[in-house]
Design an enzyme around this catalytic site. Structure first.
Site, PDB file in Angstrom:
ATOM      1  N   THR A  10       1.931 -10.947  -3.882  1.00 55.91           N
ATOM      2  CA  THR A  10       0.685 -10.169  -3.809  1.00 55.91           C
ATOM      3  C   THR A  10       0.640  -9.128  -4.916  1.00 55.91           C
ATOM      4  O   THR A  10       1.680  -8.604  -5.320  1.00 55.91           O
ATOM      5  CB  THR A  10       0.516  -9.452  -2.444  1.00 55.91           C
ATOM      6  OG1 THR A  10      -0.721  -8.734  -2.459  1.00 55.91           O
ATOM      7  CG2 THR A  10       1.640  -8.479  -2.124  1.00 55.91           C
ATOM      8  N   LYS A  15      -1.403  -3.893   0.802  1.00 49.63           N
ATOM      9  CA  LYS A  15      -0.717  -4.933   1.584  1.00 49.63           C
ATOM     10  C   LYS A  15       0.786  -4.769   1.475  1.00 49.63           C
ATOM     11  O   LYS A  15       1.520  -4.847   2.457  1.00 49.63           O
ATOM     12  CB  LYS A  15      -1.016  -6.321   1.004  1.00 49.63           C
ATOM     13  CG  LYS A  15      -2.278  -6.956   1.399  1.00 49.63           C
ATOM     14  CD  LYS A  15      -2.256  -8.381   0.814  1.00 49.63           C
ATOM     15  CE  LYS A  15      -3.583  -9.053   0.938  1.00 49.63           C
ATOM     16  NZ  LYS A  15      -3.568 -10.386   0.312  1.00 49.63           N
ATOM     17  N   ASP A  79      -3.048 -14.166   2.756  1.00 48.90           N
ATOM     18  CA  ASP A  79      -4.464 -14.186   2.419  1.00 48.90           C
ATOM     19  C   ASP A  79      -5.199 -13.632   3.630  1.00 48.90           C
ATOM     20  O   ASP A  79      -4.964 -14.069   4.762  1.00 48.90           O
ATOM     21  CB  ASP A  79      -4.971 -15.584   2.073  1.00 48.90           C
ATOM     22  CG  ASP A  79      -6.289 -15.475   1.318  1.00 48.90           C
ATOM     23  OD1 ASP A  79      -6.301 -14.934   0.199  1.00 48.90           O
ATOM     24  OD2 ASP A  79      -7.336 -15.893   1.860  1.00 48.90           O
ATOM     25  N   SER A  80      -6.022 -12.650   3.378  1.00 51.41           N
ATOM     26  CA  SER A  80      -6.631 -11.948   4.502  1.00 51.41           C
ATOM     27  C   SER A  80      -8.052 -11.546   4.166  1.00 51.41           C
ATOM     28  O   SER A  80      -8.501 -11.697   3.025  1.00 51.41           O
ATOM     29  CB  SER A  80      -5.777 -10.724   4.853  1.00 51.41           C
ATOM     30  OG  SER A  80      -5.452  -9.993   3.696  1.00 51.41           O
ATOM     31  N   PHE A 162      -6.479   0.719   3.697  1.00 44.42           N
ATOM     32  CA  PHE A 162      -7.094   0.387   2.401  1.00 44.42           C
ATOM     33  C   PHE A 162      -8.312  -0.493   2.688  1.00 44.42           C
ATOM     34  O   PHE A 162      -8.634  -0.773   3.856  1.00 44.42           O
ATOM     35  CB  PHE A 162      -6.069  -0.317   1.498  1.00 44.42           C
ATOM     36  CG  PHE A 162      -5.592  -1.654   2.008  1.00 44.42           C
ATOM     37  CD1 PHE A 162      -6.143  -2.831   1.538  1.00 44.42           C
ATOM     38  CD2 PHE A 162      -4.612  -1.743   2.990  1.00 44.42           C
ATOM     39  CE1 PHE A 162      -5.722  -4.068   2.022  1.00 44.42           C
ATOM     40  CE2 PHE A 162      -4.167  -2.971   3.474  1.00 44.42           C
ATOM     41  CZ  PHE A 162      -4.733  -4.137   2.989  1.00 44.42           C
ATOM     42  N   HIS A 190      -3.856  -7.513  12.248  1.00 38.21           N
ATOM     43  CA  HIS A 190      -3.725  -8.929  11.866  1.00 38.21           C
ATOM     44  C   HIS A 190      -2.416  -9.158  11.106  1.00 38.21           C
ATOM     45  O   HIS A 190      -1.648 -10.046  11.423  1.00 38.21           O
ATOM     46  CB  HIS A 190      -4.942  -9.314  11.013  1.00 38.21           C
ATOM     47  CG  HIS A 190      -5.218  -8.365   9.861  1.00 38.21           C
ATOM     48  ND1 HIS A 190      -5.181  -7.000  10.005  1.00 38.21           N
ATOM     49  CD2 HIS A 190      -5.478  -8.588   8.540  1.00 38.21           C
ATOM     50  CE1 HIS A 190      -5.433  -6.423   8.843  1.00 38.21           C
ATOM     51  NE2 HIS A 190      -5.621  -7.370   7.936  1.00 38.21           N
ATOM     52  N   ARG A 191      -2.160  -8.296  10.096  1.00 38.76           N
ATOM     53  CA  ARG A 191      -0.961  -8.486   9.258  1.00 38.76           C
ATOM     54  C   ARG A 191       0.301  -8.156  10.053  1.00 38.76           C
ATOM     55  O   ARG A 191       1.304  -8.855   9.952  1.00 38.76           O
ATOM     56  CB  ARG A 191      -1.081  -7.597   8.004  1.00 38.76           C
ATOM     57  CG  ARG A 191       0.030  -7.780   6.993  1.00 38.76           C
ATOM     58  CD  ARG A 191      -0.320  -7.139   5.663  1.00 38.76           C
ATOM     59  NE  ARG A 191      -1.560  -7.681   5.129  1.00 38.76           N
ATOM     60  CZ  ARG A 191      -2.736  -7.062   5.182  1.00 38.76           C
ATOM     61  NH1 ARG A 191      -2.837  -5.837   5.679  1.00 38.76           N
ATOM     62  NH2 ARG A 191      -3.821  -7.646   4.722  1.00 38.76           N
TER      63      ARG A 191
HETATM   64  P1  ITT Z   1      -3.458 -10.650  -3.294  1.00 37.80           P
HETATM   65  O1  ITT Z   1      -4.261 -11.927  -3.343  1.00 37.80           O
HETATM   66  O2  ITT Z   1      -2.804 -10.322  -4.603  1.00 37.80           O
HETATM   67  O3  ITT Z   1      -2.523 -10.588  -2.138  1.00 37.80           O
HETATM   68  P2  ITT Z   1      -6.019  -9.440  -2.695  1.00 37.80           P
HETATM   69  O4  ITT Z   1      -6.462  -8.043  -2.378  1.00 37.80           O
HETATM   70  O5  ITT Z   1      -6.804 -10.201  -3.739  1.00 37.80           O
HETATM   71  O6  ITT Z   1      -4.462  -9.399  -3.072  1.00 37.80           O
HETATM   72  P3  ITT Z   1      -6.900 -11.266  -0.613  1.00 37.80           P
HETATM   73  O7  ITT Z   1      -7.515 -12.261  -1.536  1.00 37.80           O
HETATM   74  O8  ITT Z   1      -6.086 -11.773   0.550  1.00 37.80           O
HETATM   75  O9  ITT Z   1      -5.952 -10.242  -1.351  1.00 37.80           O
HETATM   76  O10 ITT Z   1      -8.055 -10.325  -0.074  1.00 37.80           O
HETATM   77  C1  ITT Z   1      -7.814  -9.503   1.004  1.00 37.80           C
HETATM   78  C2  ITT Z   1      -8.913  -8.465   1.071  1.00 37.80           C
HETATM   79  O11 ITT Z   1      -9.326  -8.327   2.445  1.00 37.80           O
HETATM   80  C3  ITT Z   1      -8.364  -7.109   0.676  1.00 37.80           C
HETATM   81  O12 ITT Z   1      -8.495  -6.900  -0.716  1.00 37.80           O
HETATM   82  C4  ITT Z   1      -9.230  -6.181   1.520  1.00 37.80           C
HETATM   83  O13 ITT Z   1     -10.469  -6.028   0.927  1.00 37.80           O
HETATM   84  C5  ITT Z   1      -9.426  -6.983   2.805  1.00 37.80           C
HETATM   85  N1  ITT Z   1      -8.362  -6.672   3.775  1.00 37.80           N
HETATM   86  C6  ITT Z   1      -7.334  -7.482   4.156  1.00 37.80           C
HETATM   87  N2  ITT Z   1      -6.517  -6.845   5.013  1.00 37.80           N
HETATM   88  C7  ITT Z   1      -7.034  -5.617   5.185  1.00 37.80           C
HETATM   89  C8  ITT Z   1      -6.634  -4.506   5.929  1.00 37.80           C
HETATM   90  O14 ITT Z   1      -5.511  -4.506   6.639  1.00 37.80           O
HETATM   91  N3  ITT Z   1      -7.391  -3.411   5.881  1.00 37.80           N
HETATM   92  C9  ITT Z   1      -8.491  -3.369   5.135  1.00 37.80           C
HETATM   93  N4  ITT Z   1      -8.936  -4.364   4.376  1.00 37.80           N
HETATM   94  C10 ITT Z   1      -8.214  -5.494   4.391  1.00 37.80           C
END
Ligand code: ITT
Length: 205
Positions: A10, A15, A79-80, A162, A190-191
Site C-alpha cells: 500500500t 492504512k 483494497d477498501s 483518514f 472493516h480493516r
Molecule cells: P493503496 O491502493 O496504495 O492501498 P489507496 O488509498 O489507493 O491506497 P484503495 O484503492 O483501497 O487504496 O482506496 C481506499 C480508499 O477508501 C481510501 O483512499 C479512502 O478514501 C477510503 N477508505 C478505505 N478505508 C477507509 C477508512 O478506514 N477510513 C476512511 N476512508 C477509508
C-alpha cells in the site's frame, strides 16, 4: 528465531498506520512496499474489492520474485472503500479515485454530504468495506473481507482516521468514525476485523 516478514502493498499511510497497530505483537516484521524497495503503481482494473486486492498483492510479490528479494515474505494488500446505498454503492471501489486522487478529502466529503442532503435517516445507510489479499511464498493466495456499518452523517466531524472517516456516523458509538480514537476504530472497523481474520490465517499456517 528471526521474525518472518510481511510486506504490505500500500502507498496509503493512513492504512499503513492502522495495519501496524492491528498486527502489532505478531512475530512478523511488517514493511510497507516502499520500505521493502518494491514500490510500484498498479492499475486497479478489478470490478470488486477482492479482485483489486489480489492484483495489488500479486504485483508486489511478482516484483520481489523478479528482484530476488524477500522471497520468504508474505505479501498482503488491502483494497477498501466507502459504499453509500442511496448512491448505488458509490464511491465504492472508486473511493480513492472519486473526484480525482489528488482532491482533498474535505472536498470529496463535502460533495457526498451535498448529494445526501435531505435524504431521510433510514436511507442513509453506508459502510466501509475492506478486502485483504495474502500471497504466500509458495504463490498461493487467500482473501478475507469485512465491513464497518454506519450512516452518512449530516456534517463532517473528527480529527482521527483518514479519508471518509469524518462523514460516517457510527450508531453503536454515537459519533462519527473520524471522532473514534484509533484503538476504538480498529476494534470495530472493516480493516480491523479483516486483519483479525488474517491473524487467524497466520496462526494456522
Ligand atoms: P493503496 O491502493 O496504495 O492501498 P489507496 O488509498 O489507493 O491506497 P484503495 O484503492 O483501497 O487504496 O482506496 C481506499 C480508499 O477508501 C481510501 O483512499 C479512502 O478514501 C477510503 N477508505 C478505505 N478505508 C477507509 C477508512 O478506514 N477510513 C476512511 N476512508 C477509508
Amino acid at each position: 528465531m528471526d521474525n518472518k516478514t510481511i510486506i504490505f502493498a500500500t502507498g496509503n499511510m493512513g492504512k499503513m498506520r492502522e495495519i501496524r497497530q492491528i498486527l502489532d505483537g505478531l512475530p512478523y516484521d511488517i514493511l510497507s512496499m516502499k520500505e521493502a524497495g518494491l514500490e510500484t503503481d498498479v492499475d486497479e482494473t478489478g470490478e470488486t474489492f477482492e479482485e483489486n486486492a489480489i492484483l495489488k498483492a500479486r504485483a508486489i510479490a511478482d516484483k520481489a520474485k523478479k528482484k530476488g528479494i524477500y522471497c520468504d515474505a508474505i505479501v498482503m494488500a488491502d483494497d477498501s472503500g466507502f459504499e453509500v446505498d442511496h448512491l448505488g454503492g458509490r464511491p465504492g471501489i472508486y473511493s480513492a479515485r472519486f473526484m480525482g486522487t489528488d482532491t482533498p478529502y474535505s472536498i470529496k466529503n463535502q460533495k457526498i454530504l451535498e448529494e445526501m442532503e435531505g435524504v431521510p435517516e433510514e436511507e442513509r445507510t453506508a459502510r466501509f468495506v475492506a478486502a485483504i489479499a495474502c500471497v504466500f511464498p509458495d504463490g498461493s493466495c487467500k482473501v478475507v473481507r469485512d465491513t464497518f456499518e454506519g450512516l452518512v452523517a449530516h456534517e463532517a466531524k473528527g480529527i482521527y482516521g483518514f479519508g471518509y472517516d469524518p462523514i460516517m456516523y457510527v450508531p453503536e458509538k454515537g459519533c462519527n468514525s473520524g471522532e473514534l480514537l484509533p484503538e476504538e476504530k480498529n476494534k470495530i472497523s472493516h480493516r480491523g476485523k479483516a486483519l483479525m481474520k488474517v491473524k487467524e490465517l497466520l496462526e494456522n499456517l
